[in-house]
Design an enzyme around this catalytic site. Structure first.
Site, short mmCIF file in Angstrom:
data_model
loop_
_atom_site.label_atom_id
_atom_site.label_comp_id
_atom_site.label_asym_id
_atom_site.label_seq_id
_atom_site.Cartn_x
_atom_site.Cartn_y
_atom_site.Cartn_z
N HIS A 143 0.82 -1.21 0.00
CA HIS A 143 0.00 0.00 0.00
C HIS A 143 0.86 1.27 0.00
O HIS A 143 0.35 2.35 -0.24
CB HIS A 143 -0.96 0.00 1.20
CG HIS A 143 -0.29 0.18 2.53
ND1 HIS A 143 0.08 -0.87 3.33
CD2 HIS A 143 0.07 1.31 3.21
CE1 HIS A 143 0.61 -0.42 4.46
NE2 HIS A 143 0.62 0.90 4.41
N ASP A 185 0.39 -7.81 1.29
CA ASP A 185 0.70 -6.39 1.48
C ASP A 185 2.21 -6.16 1.50
O ASP A 185 2.76 -5.45 2.34
CB ASP A 185 0.06 -5.84 2.76
CG ASP A 185 0.11 -4.31 2.84
OD1 ASP A 185 0.22 -3.67 1.78
OD2 ASP A 185 0.07 -3.77 3.97
N SER A 221 4.87 2.60 7.77
CA SER A 221 4.55 1.39 6.97
C SER A 221 5.73 0.99 6.09
O SER A 221 6.32 1.82 5.41
CB SER A 221 3.33 1.64 6.10
OG SER A 221 2.20 1.85 6.91
#
Length: 578
Positions: free
Chosen positions: A304, A337, A420
């Site tokens: 993402h 992910d 992230s």
């Protein structure tokens, strides 16, 4: 000298008893009068500080006015002296005695044409002790108007400028200057200004008071200034502890070495391998973190993080040293992910060593490194607060294609948007997870990947064992494979466990023909409750547990069918990821 009889007008003297002798009254006790020397004016009595009156007519003595309510004492009649005048002035008969008046002062006659000063203003009456038997002093009702004093003709004797202070004059008696005359120097040059009687200039009582007042004001001002300076110095000394320069104690400079297992030691070892990614596409942009996998320039991050770039966007990598480089996408997988990018033309890259997530225990200390809110090289620390936490993240597309299923490590190390894709390392600075999601307190929607909410101490990282396998597949083939059992689950089932659906995609069978589940004897409607002894409460949890393994791994499952519990064993299949 004449025969001693008075001739012409003569001043009369009031009697006054001498000190230490009894006072007597009557004609037999009158004091003898002495005749003034020839050609010398006799002295007249006047009150203190009062100018003498103009001369009385011939043959009459000056009159004095008694105060209101008091009688005027008549003057004593004149008579012959009690003794013959002594032409040799032999005491006690020739000179002034205790009862005789002081001889008048003879002043030199001023030169012809010498200017005479105007009459000075009369002085105010001064109180003085009054002799009980002396004549009463007339009160001065109003000041006499000034009038010019007569100028004596040349050769005439000068009027005496002094008068007695009390009664008749005598030896040692004080005399005050007459206010009718000012002192001047008759021997000085003509035209010189006359000097004023009284104390010298600058010594008047008013001037003295002014000087005293000025001196007092100066002393007071000096005291105030000294007090202010003293107070300021005292305050400074109190604040600083002295008048010298303050030098606070401080530890000496060290070499910067820290224990390798400390947070500072871990950060110093890991930071050179951590990068910040800036991604921009046609519709959106974002910031995230990654870490170097090898010397060839491969960098692992989250899917993402790079998703906004799409197929034609730009990805820029910034190293901890501040150098930047362009990167290209190698491969990605939304189910895990995870994504891999690569930089070219960069030398001296330091790969970050990978750990083993299977060795992690709850309570182990960990350090998270990233760029929360684009603040590069941020280090936070915490512990592993849980393991094998099944989470799902994403789902923004609505079709489920972007949902991630992660059997995650849970940590309380602060993780925020921008962290992230960054590494979660252990005390040996080995990567044990990839920071991917947080639980946001204000969303109420479960775990999120790209939300802007801050950390509440619930962060989730993809175990590095799973990340390692996916990264290797993305680098080698550009795609990742998913382990599968070959069934379609009923995601609307609300009971405990994962229920196999009645129908599959496009109304096909729920159990794939000749798939791992079909070979193990699993049927439509069965409810799977355990995977390798771990309890399963939903379909999402079953997917997470399956994807935590590699294709080809053998798994033992427990299920219920018609109220009976069964155990089956199967070998995981493989499916291509997206």
């Amino acid at each position: 000298m004449d025969d001693g009889k008075p001739t012409g007008p003569q001043a009369k003297w009031w009697s006054r008893p001498a000190e230490g002798r009894p006072s007597r009254s009557g004609p037999e006790n009158r004091k003898p009068e002495t005749q003034a020397p020839e050609n010398q004016a006799s002295e007249t009595q006047a009150p203190e500080n009062q100018a003498p009156e103009d001369q009385a007519p011939e043959g009459r003595a000056p009159e004095t006015q008694a105060p209101e309510g008091r009688e005027v004492q008549p003057s004593l009649p004149s008579g012959p002296p009690l003794h013959e005048p002594d032409e040799y002035s032999t005491p006690p008969y020739g000179g002034p005695g205790p009862w005789a008046p002081a001889p008048p002062v003879q002043r030199p006659t001023p030169a012809h044409g010498t200017p005479v000063p105007p009459q000075a203003a009369p002085l105010p009456p001064q109180p003085s002790p009054v002799d009980p038997q002396a004549a009463p002093v007339p009160p001065q009702s109003s000041p006499q108007p000034p009038h010019p004093a007569p100028v004596p003709p040349q050769g005439a004797p000068e009027q005496p400028p002094y008068t007695t202070t009390h009664g008749a004059g005598g030896p040692g008696e004080q005399r005050s200057p007459s206010s009718q005359w000012v002192q001047y120097d008759p021997w000085g040059a003509p035209g010189q200004p006359l000097t004023q009687t009284g104390p010298p200039a600058g010594t008047e009582p008013g001037n003295r008071k002014n000087r005293r007042g000025g001196a007092f004001a100066g002393v007071l001002l000096l005291t105030l200034v000294a007090s202010g300076i003293g107070g300021g110095v005292g305050a400074y000394i109190e604040r600083t502890g002295g008048l010298t320069t303050v030098e606070l104690p401080q530890a000496s400079h060290d070499n910067g070495d820290r224990a390798p297992e400390s947070v500072a030691g871990i950060a110093a070892s890991a930071l050179p391998s951590v990068v910040t990614l800036h991604v921009s596409g046609t519709a959106e942009s974002g910031t995230g973190t990654g870490f170097v996998l090898d010397a060839r320039g491969h960098i692992l991050t989250n899917n993402h993080v790079v998703a906004p770039a799409g197929s034609s966007g730009d990805i820029t990598v910034t190293f901890s040293s501040g150098e930047t480089a362009a990167a290209e996408l190698v491969g990605k997988d939304s189910g895990y992910d995870l994504a891999v990018v690569r930089v070219k033309g960069v030398s001296g890259l330091k790969p970050l060593p990978l750990g083993n997530s299977d060795n992690v225990r709850v309570g182990d200390p960990v350090v998270a490194i990233g760029a929360p809110f684009d603040l590069s090289n941020t280090v936070t620390s915490g512990i592993i607060s849980a393991k094998q936490r099944p989470i799902t993240a994403g789902g923004e597309k609505g079709d489920g294609s972007d949902i991630s299923y992660v059997d995650a490590l849970q940590t309380d190390a602060p993780i925020n948007p921008g962290n992230s894709g960054g590494p979660l390392v252990d005390t040996q600075a080995h990567v044990i997870g990839i920071n991917s999601a947080i639980r946001a307190a204000d969303s109420g929607k479960g775990t999120e990947r790209g939300g802007q909410s801050g950390s509440i101490g619930l962060g989730f990282a993809i175990p590095i064992n799973q990340g390692k396998r996916v990264a290797e597949e993305l680098i080698n083939t550009g795609r990742a494979t998913h382990p599968v059992i070959g069934v379609t689950l009923d995601m609307k089932y609300t009971g405990d466990g994962a229920k196999v659906g009645e129908k599959g995609p496009e109304d096909g069978p729920a159990v794939t023909k000749d798939g791992p589940a079909a070979k193990a004897g699993i049927r439509s409607g069965d409810v799977i409750t355990e995977v390798r002894g771990q309890r399963v409460h939903s379909g999402e949890e079953l997917i997470v547990k399956i994807r935590a393994h590699r294709p080809g791994d053998r798994l033992e499952l427990r299920l219920t069918r018609g109220g009976k519990e069964l155990s089956v064993t199967l070998t995981l299949g493989s499916a291509s990821g997206t």
